[in-house]
Each structure stands twice: as structure tokens, then as C-alpha cells.
Design an enzyme around this catalytic site. Sequence first.
Site, mmCIF file in Angstrom:
data_model
loop_
_atom_site.group_PDB
_atom_site.id
_atom_site.type_symbol
_atom_site.label_atom_id
_atom_site.label_comp_id
_atom_site.label_asym_id
_atom_site.label_seq_id
_atom_site.Cartn_x
_atom_site.Cartn_y
_atom_site.Cartn_z
ATOM 1 N N LYS A 281 8.956 -77.265 -7.258
ATOM 2 C CA LYS A 281 10.866 -76.591 -7.550
ATOM 3 C C LYS A 281 10.183 -77.518 -8.721
ATOM 4 O O LYS A 281 9.665 -78.866 -9.262
ATOM 5 C CB LYS A 281 11.540 -76.700 -6.762
ATOM 6 C CG LYS A 281 12.438 -75.872 -6.618
ATOM 7 C CD LYS A 281 13.756 -76.335 -5.773
ATOM 8 C CE LYS A 281 14.785 -75.038 -5.162
ATOM 9 N NZ LYS A 281 15.740 -75.034 -5.139
ATOM 10 N N GLU A 367 27.055 -72.967 7.882
ATOM 11 C CA GLU A 367 28.821 -72.899 7.250
ATOM 12 C C GLU A 367 29.108 -73.183 8.589
ATOM 13 O O GLU A 367 30.553 -73.419 8.530
ATOM 14 C CB GLU A 367 28.716 -71.794 6.695
ATOM 15 C CG GLU A 367 28.277 -72.051 4.846
ATOM 16 C CD GLU A 367 26.779 -71.782 4.337
ATOM 17 O OE1 GLU A 367 26.514 -71.252 3.801
ATOM 18 O OE2 GLU A 367 26.458 -70.997 5.715
ATOM 19 N N ARG A 395 31.283 -67.197 5.654
ATOM 20 C CA ARG A 395 30.506 -66.539 6.323
ATOM 21 C C ARG A 395 30.347 -67.675 8.016
ATOM 22 O O ARG A 395 29.979 -66.774 9.069
ATOM 23 C CB ARG A 395 28.937 -67.504 6.254
ATOM 24 C CG ARG A 395 28.406 -67.178 4.910
ATOM 25 C CD ARG A 395 27.296 -67.577 4.347
ATOM 26 N NE ARG A 395 25.905 -66.744 4.821
ATOM 27 C CZ ARG A 395 24.792 -66.989 5.124
ATOM 28 N NH1 ARG A 395 24.838 -68.043 4.314
ATOM 29 N NH2 ARG A 395 24.216 -66.669 5.130
#
Length: 623
Positions: A281, A367, A395
Site C-alpha cells: 500500500k 460484522e 450486514r
Amino acid sequence: MKNMYPLLQTIDTPDDLRRLNRSQLEPLAHELRAFLLESVAKTGGHLSSNLGTVELTVALHYVLNTPYDRIVWDVGHQTYPHKILTGRRERMHSLRQLGGLSGFPRRDESEFDTFGTAHSSTSISAALGMALASRLKGEDRHAIAVIGDGAMTAGMAFEALNNAGVADCNLLVILNDNDMSISPPVGALNRHLAKLLSGQFYAAAKNASKTVLKGAPPLWELAKRFEESAKGMVKPITLFEKFGFNYVGPIDGHDVDTLVSVLENIKQLKGPQFLHVVTKKGQGYKMAEADPVAYHGPGKFDPAVGLAKASGQAKITFTEVFGNWLCDMAATDSRLVGITPAMREGSGMVEFEKLFPKRFFDVGIAEQHAVTFAAGLACEGLKPVVAIYSTFLQRAYDQLVHDVALQNLPVVFALDRAGLVGADGATHAGAYDIPFMRCIPNMSVACPSDENECRQLLSTAYAQEGPVAVRYPRGVGAGVAVSRALDTLPLGKGEIRRTGKKVALLAFGTLLHPALQVAEVLDATVVNMRWAKPLDTELLLQIAAEHEALVTLEDGCIMGGAGSAVLEALAQAGLAKPVLQLGLPDRFIEHGDPVKLMAMLGLDAQGIEASVRARFCAIYPAN
């Protein structure tokens, strides 16, 4: 543009890209990365993740026949290079702005965006559906899912792998492994994937063994059998091959020539394939490499300087209010535990983790697990606080109903990003939480109007013996000073903030402040309702009896929302009273500046006044 990016300016579609020589791909990648950095610095947006996918994006569009071949990008905030190479380069200046490009893939934006994404871990399921559809239709097309290691912590990804491994189709799953989700990735799986440096050792040892042992066939066969059982200790190959995939990798995700060669080889293979790509990243921009979290989604900045630290006394955000409250409450009650599904920074839990590391749980992008995990903690007498964005609680709806509310467990849900979220757009808007929570028995839903009330209602929620959600918006509020006390407010009770005549404005949440402005002009009553559930029915009926008409105000969807709760209560009491419901309409709201969006929707002071005058023209006749 022409002088700075001589190759990139010739690429308007992937067809143009495929006409380049392979030797030109690396310089193109350098230009693409430089253009990406320059562009995002001017608009703001996701940076670290996109800097990491430059070479992979170039290789995919070079080898595949896109858009005939389908690429599904998981989460979708890594698709800026994809947008630039697929005809949207000249529109990047409009990224995440009203009427401009979305920060995520959108099917209605480009034929190259084959599937709309923004929530994580959906790519393998969608790509599998596309692959099987192609087989059923007799089409010879490739389906590719590009998924990050953070998204691989979600159960949905493994449900899809389990299904895909036995499916008769050509599916390629690319694991973009940068050892970095938004927050640092967590969990046993990530630790397994993080052993990638041993991949080079493994490859070298394997090649050496071929040379040494092939002269002795029995030893070579024994070594091969041993390899199959042992290589999983240094590479994740065993894990994915057990799902039925042919595993390839890991390979350097910034070596575009190798990527092209490997992808060309995989194109010739049949059945489910798994390519493990290692990227970094922030690749190519030292400041983002050093701090990929800070550069995950920056605002506008000068690339030469980097992100400037804020100076002066800026307003405190609701997220900061929550983070401070969490630390203060934890200091007074050792039962408190904090849970986040991979959003430590976004949810304001960094300081809590530092102060109370043993009571902080980042469960990864999971979640559903986060909510049921909280339920298990609550069963044992702890007091879980789940910090979760409103859009992500969607979710875990079954877990909210079945595992928490049905058992009436004392779990606090701190719902960040309620209402509109600006540049992230419809996928991240917290527009539906009031309707989907208030219909659940045992659930309570608080709607603070300002920063201090947010803290007070969090304390109130924590004091309850059942589940309570406190919903608050992204960013700053009205600038109200926040007390460090842990005071509570009465459960299910609102307050009259202004007494007027004829019309009463019932505000749920931060729309209280424009309501107060309107009330000064219309001489209306203003009620800070505070709770969508339990509704303050006693106060509501009192106000209804004293006024000719009511107006409900909320920053969530009108259908099934707090205004609907008011109508239900009036009907239950047998009262017929004119009610104007103001809130988010029955459509998805585009990305853009939140202030402009609220004005467009008629939810600023001027719009609210106009709507009230139009509906109740007999009370407010035109001059």
C-alpha cells in the site's frame, strides 16, 4: 499532460493499452502512479490502496479482453487506476464530487465496472455468478475477483470459495495481499498470509530439490509427497487448494512483466484458479508507504509536503466524542469491552486500544461475527460496546435480531456515519438504521442532536439492561461544548426547545438546529425528540393536542423512519393530525458535499421552511 505522461495520454481504452509493447508497460505504470498521486492530491480520496494496485491493474487489462472478460474489484476503493485506464482519465478531477465520478465501481458509470462494490468480501460471490452465467449462456469469457487480504477475513468470502471450488466454471480469484486493510489486519488467517517472505525461500528450496533428487526417483517421489504436506506451513497453498482451487504464487504484485506472464498462463487453465499477489500500500510514494493508514483516504494535500497537521481549535467530531466517552466510561467500569469490525481509526478507538488493550477487540471485516461475539461477552456479564458504521450494521441484521435483541442482551451499538456521508455516497450512507432497528423488539434507538447530547445518550445507552443503538453523523456537529461528566438522560424522553404557535417541528437528531432557525421565522414550536424508540408518546400527544400541525425531521429515510413512528403513535391514540414528514426520499442519494446534498433534498433551514409553508399554506399564507 502530453509532456508529463506521454504514454498514459495515449490510453483511452484498454484496447489502446493492449497495443503497447510489453517493454512499455513498466514506464506506463510509473506514469499512471504519478498521475494518480497528482489527481487524488487535488480531489481527496482513497490513495494508499490505489497506489498499490497500479501494476496489477495494468497487467489485468493488458492480458484480459475487458470488458468482455469481467473483473470484480472487492471493496472498490482500489479502482482509481482501473478508472483512469478505462476512459475516465479526463474526469478524475471530478472524483467523489457532486455529479462527478464515484470513488467506487458503478455499473451505470462504465461498462468496465462490471459489478458495483463498496462493502467488502462480495467479489468472489459476484464473479462466481458471472462465471456460471457465462457457462450457462455458452460464452467463453473469464471472470476475475480481485480481493484484498483484509476482505478475506469475512465469512462471505469463504462461503463463496467453498461454492466455487466445486463449480464447473473458469473463475480466477486474485488475492491482493498487502498485509494491510484500512486498519492493520488481524486474525489467524492474516498471520498465515503474512509469512510470505518465506515464499522466496520455499521456491528456491523447491528448485534445488528438483536438481538434487531427480537423479534418484524414489527419493524424488518421497520428497514430492512430503512437499504436499509441508508446504502449507510456509505458504497458504494448502488452505486454498483444499477449497478446490489451483493455487499460484505468491508473486510480486509490482513486477508488471511477471504479472503479465503469469496471467497469460492462467488464462489457458480450466477450472477455479487462485493467484496470490503481494503488493505494498502506498507503493511509490514514500509518505504513504510509511503511513498507509493516514493516506488511506486523505483530503486535498500537497504531494511534496504530505498531509498537514490541523492547527487551531477545530470543532470536535462525533467520532471523537465517542472515542473520548469510551475511554472515560471504561476507566469507571472494568466490565466495558470495545469491539470493532476492522474500523479502529474510523470509529475513533485508537486511544481506547492504547489505554485498554486487553479490552479492545478488532475482529476483522466480520460484522456478523462482531455482533454475535458481543452477545457472547454480554452473556458472561461484560458490557460490550460495538463501534460500527451504520451502513455496516446492515450486514449483521440477523445477528442483531436473533443473537442480541431476542435475548435482550445489554449491548451498546455506537452507529457512526448515520445519515448522509458525503463523498462516499449511497453505498456508505446510514439512511436505513432507524427503520430496520425500531421494528425489532427490545431495541432502543437514540438520536443525539449535538456533541454533548451524544455523550449523554451513550452513557444512557450503557446504563440499560437491553440493547441500545446511538446513531450519530460523520464529521462535526453544532460546536456544542462537551462535558467530561458521564451524565445520563431519561430513556425515551424528549424535550421542548422552543415554544411557538400552531405548528410543531419534531426533530430527531442533528436536524434540530435548522429546525430552530426555521422556528424563529415561523414562530413554531421545536421539540428535540432524542429517541426514535422508545418514542416519547406522552410528549408527542401533548404537542399534538396543542398544535394544528406537526412536522417530523430526520436525516434517515422517511419510509418506516421516525416520522412513521409518530404517525403510528397518533393513529394508536385515535388522533387525526396533519403531519409533514421530512427526511431522505425513497431513492439512493449520490455522493457529494453533504451541505449541498442536504440543501438539494430540502433539509437545510431554507428548504425546511419552504416545505412547511407549501404544505401548511393556510397557516402561513403568502404575503
